[in-house]
Design a protein around this motif. Sequence first.
Motif, PDB file in Angstrom:
ATOM      1  N   UNK A  51      10.214  57.712  49.370  1.00  0.00           N
ATOM      2  CA  UNK A  51       9.882  58.295  48.056  1.00  0.00           C
ATOM      3  C   UNK A  51      10.473  57.515  46.895  1.00  0.00           C
ATOM      4  N   UNK A  52      11.689  57.017  47.084  1.00  0.00           N
ATOM      5  CA  UNK A  52      12.309  56.233  46.010  1.00  0.00           C
ATOM      6  C   UNK A  52      11.544  54.945  45.768  1.00  0.00           C
ATOM      7  N   UNK A  53      11.154  54.257  46.851  1.00  0.00           N
ATOM      8  CA  UNK A  53      10.402  53.017  46.691  1.00  0.00           C
ATOM      9  C   UNK A  53       9.037  53.279  46.058  1.00  0.00           C
ATOM     10  N   UNK A  54       8.402  54.396  46.427  1.00  0.00           N
ATOM     11  CA  UNK A  54       7.115  54.735  45.815  1.00  0.00           C
ATOM     12  C   UNK A  54       7.292  54.991  44.320  1.00  0.00           C
ATOM     13  N   UNK A  55       8.345  55.756  43.966  1.00  0.00           N
ATOM     14  CA  UNK A  55       8.607  56.005  42.553  1.00  0.00           C
ATOM     15  C   UNK A  55       8.922  54.732  41.789  1.00  0.00           C
ATOM     16  N   UNK A  56       9.728  53.848  42.411  1.00  0.00           N
ATOM     17  CA  UNK A  56      10.063  52.583  41.762  1.00  0.00           C
ATOM     18  C   UNK A  56       8.815  51.751  41.515  1.00  0.00           C
ATOM     19  N   UNK A  57       7.922  51.718  42.497  1.00  0.00           N
ATOM     20  CA  UNK A  57       6.709  50.905  42.368  1.00  0.00           C
ATOM     21  C   UNK A  57       5.735  51.495  41.361  1.00  0.00           C
ATOM     22  N   UNK A  58       5.523  52.803  41.444  1.00  0.00           N
ATOM     23  CA  UNK A  58       4.497  53.439  40.614  1.00  0.00           C
ATOM     24  C   UNK A  58       4.969  53.732  39.192  1.00  0.00           C
ATOM     25  N   UNK A  59       6.253  54.031  39.032  1.00  0.00           N
ATOM     26  CA  UNK A  59       6.754  54.467  37.728  1.00  0.00           C
ATOM     27  C   UNK A  59       7.537  53.406  36.977  1.00  0.00           C
ATOM     28  N   UNK A  60       7.947  52.337  37.655  1.00  0.00           N
ATOM     29  CA  UNK A  60       8.733  51.296  36.985  1.00  0.00           C
ATOM     30  C   UNK A  60       8.044  49.939  37.081  1.00  0.00           C
ATOM     31  N   UNK A  61       7.928  49.415  38.294  1.00  0.00           N
ATOM     32  CA  UNK A  61       7.388  48.063  38.456  1.00  0.00           C
ATOM     33  C   UNK A  61       5.931  47.995  38.016  1.00  0.00           C
ATOM     34  N   UNK A  62       5.130  48.969  38.450  1.00  0.00           N
ATOM     35  CA  UNK A  62       3.714  48.974  38.079  1.00  0.00           C
ATOM     36  C   UNK A  62       3.492  49.019  36.575  1.00  0.00           C
ATOM     37  N   UNK A  63       4.085  49.992  35.864  1.00  0.00           N
ATOM     38  CA  UNK A  63       3.923  50.012  34.402  1.00  0.00           C
ATOM     39  C   UNK A  63       4.459  48.766  33.706  1.00  0.00           C
ATOM     40  N   UNK A  64       5.552  48.191  34.226  1.00  0.00           N
ATOM     41  CA  UNK A  64       6.073  46.975  33.607  1.00  0.00           C
ATOM     42  C   UNK A  64       5.075  45.824  33.728  1.00  0.00           C
ATOM     43  N   UNK A  65       4.490  45.665  34.911  1.00  0.00           N
ATOM     44  CA  UNK A  65       3.508  44.599  35.090  1.00  0.00           C
ATOM     45  C   UNK A  65       2.274  44.843  34.223  1.00  0.00           C
ATOM     46  N   UNK A  66       1.845  46.103  34.135  1.00  0.00           N
ATOM     47  CA  UNK A  66       0.693  46.421  33.294  1.00  0.00           C
ATOM     48  C   UNK A  66       1.001  46.163  31.829  1.00  0.00           C
ATOM     49  N   UNK A  67       2.211  46.522  31.413  1.00  0.00           N
ATOM     50  CA  UNK A  67       2.611  46.267  30.032  1.00  0.00           C
ATOM     51  C   UNK A  67       2.666  44.774  29.735  1.00  0.00           C
ATOM     52  N   UNK A  68       3.176  44.003  30.697  1.00  0.00           N
ATOM     53  CA  UNK A  68       3.220  42.555  30.501  1.00  0.00           C
ATOM     54  C   UNK A  68       1.818  41.983  30.328  1.00  0.00           C
ATOM     55  N   UNK A  69       0.873  42.478  31.113  1.00  0.00           N
ATOM     56  CA  UNK A  69      -0.513  42.012  30.970  1.00  0.00           C
ATOM     57  C   UNK A  69      -1.098  42.424  29.628  1.00  0.00           C
ATOM     58  N   UNK A  70      -0.900  43.697  29.244  1.00  0.00           N
ATOM     59  CA  UNK A  70      -1.471  44.185  27.998  1.00  0.00           C
ATOM     60  C   UNK A  70      -0.894  43.476  26.781  1.00  0.00           C
ATOM     61  N   UNK A  71       0.329  42.959  26.893  1.00  0.00           N
ATOM     62  CA  UNK A  71       0.931  42.276  25.749  1.00  0.00           C
ATOM     63  C   UNK A  71       0.172  41.007  25.377  1.00  0.00           C
ATOM     64  N   UNK A  72      -0.654  40.512  26.278  1.00  0.00           N
ATOM     65  CA  UNK A  72      -1.478  39.327  26.000  1.00  0.00           C
ATOM     66  C   UNK A  72      -2.931  39.704  25.725  1.00  0.00           C
ATOM     67  N   UNK A  73      -3.164  40.972  25.411  1.00  0.00           N
ATOM     68  CA  UNK A  73      -4.527  41.429  25.161  1.00  0.00           C
ATOM     69  C   UNK A  73      -4.599  42.225  23.871  1.00  0.00           C
ATOM     70  N   UNK A  74      -5.819  42.487  23.451  1.00  0.00           N
ATOM     71  CA  UNK A  74      -6.089  43.423  22.366  1.00  0.00           C
ATOM     72  C   UNK A  74      -6.698  44.661  23.003  1.00  0.00           C
ATOM     73  N   UNK A  75      -5.968  45.775  22.942  1.00  0.00           N
ATOM     74  CA  UNK A  75      -6.362  46.970  23.674  1.00  0.00           C
ATOM     75  C   UNK A  75      -6.039  48.193  22.842  1.00  0.00           C
ATOM     76  N   UNK A  76      -7.020  49.096  22.702  1.00  0.00           N
ATOM     77  CA  UNK A  76      -6.842  50.272  21.857  1.00  0.00           C
ATOM     78  C   UNK A  76      -7.073  51.592  22.590  1.00  0.00           C
TER      79      UNK A  76
END
Length: 311
Positions: A30-55
């Motif tokens: 459960x901890x690894x799932x939470x880390x992946x879904x709530x921390x690592x996943x959003x961080x990677x998505x945020x890193x991608x979105x920082x190079x885009x125009x998204x509204x």
Amino acid sequence: MPEPGLAAARSRPGPRARRERRAAVWFLLPWFIGLTCLVIGPMLMSAYLSFTEYDLFNNAEWVGVDNYRTILTSDPDFWQSLRVTLTYVIVSVPLRLAVALGLAVLMNRQLRGMAWYRALLYLPSLLGGSVAVALLWRQLFGRDGAVNQLLGMVGIDGHNWIGSPDTALGTIIILAIWQFGSPMIIFLAALRNLPAELDEAATVDGASRFRRFRHITLPLLTPIILFNLVMQTIVAFQAFTPSYIISNGTGGPVGSTLFYTLYLYQRAFAEFDMGYASALAWILMIIIGTVTAINFLGSRRWVFYTDEGRT
């Protein structure tokens, strides 16, 4: 010499060890799932979105480093928010730590009812970050607030503390200093664990209380001071609620309370410029990481470890 097959059999885990490993994996899953879904996943998505125009309403459009270029070269609000936040961090963190350490020293005594005093002093840290306290703070320092009423009782004209760009940030800094409970408790725990024989030896040699604190207690506390400094600096960079409530979400007056996190919030949830806000978030992470690294590198000159000497 044991035979190779026998040695391999001995090194092979038994059924009980395998069951314990499987149990550990299931408990950690459960901890690894939470880390992946709530921390690592959003961080990677945020890193991608920082190079885009998204509204949020249209597909993300890749723009490369345009968001970062705009932030650093043609966004005055970014520099204003960074200046306000750095001022807040530089002023509030040392003062909060100084107050916390001073009160911890006073609380480090065996007096009747001391536990109640400690709990009372810790209470502001539990309430200080809440919306209710920020609203109360806005009322206290308003034009007709309690602060001006007290000043009027001694013949001093009141001042609109939160309505003036010269004093609005100062009221938020006072609120931050008031939230000294967490570092105070950590300092108090450290004081309780200092070796008493050093202070006793200095007392026998005739050292005053101030000299004992300056040359014995304070050097021994430097690792804890470093810990509190790093943690409180990170917390200060992420401050949001007081600025949002006291300024009604505008960062005013004249941008004097426009914290970095408030500006990020405005770009993300008022203007729905998620790509730009993601770039702001990553710049903030880089700033916090850099400041933290500077604190650790600078600590080599002033932090004292009893088991290794001065580093």
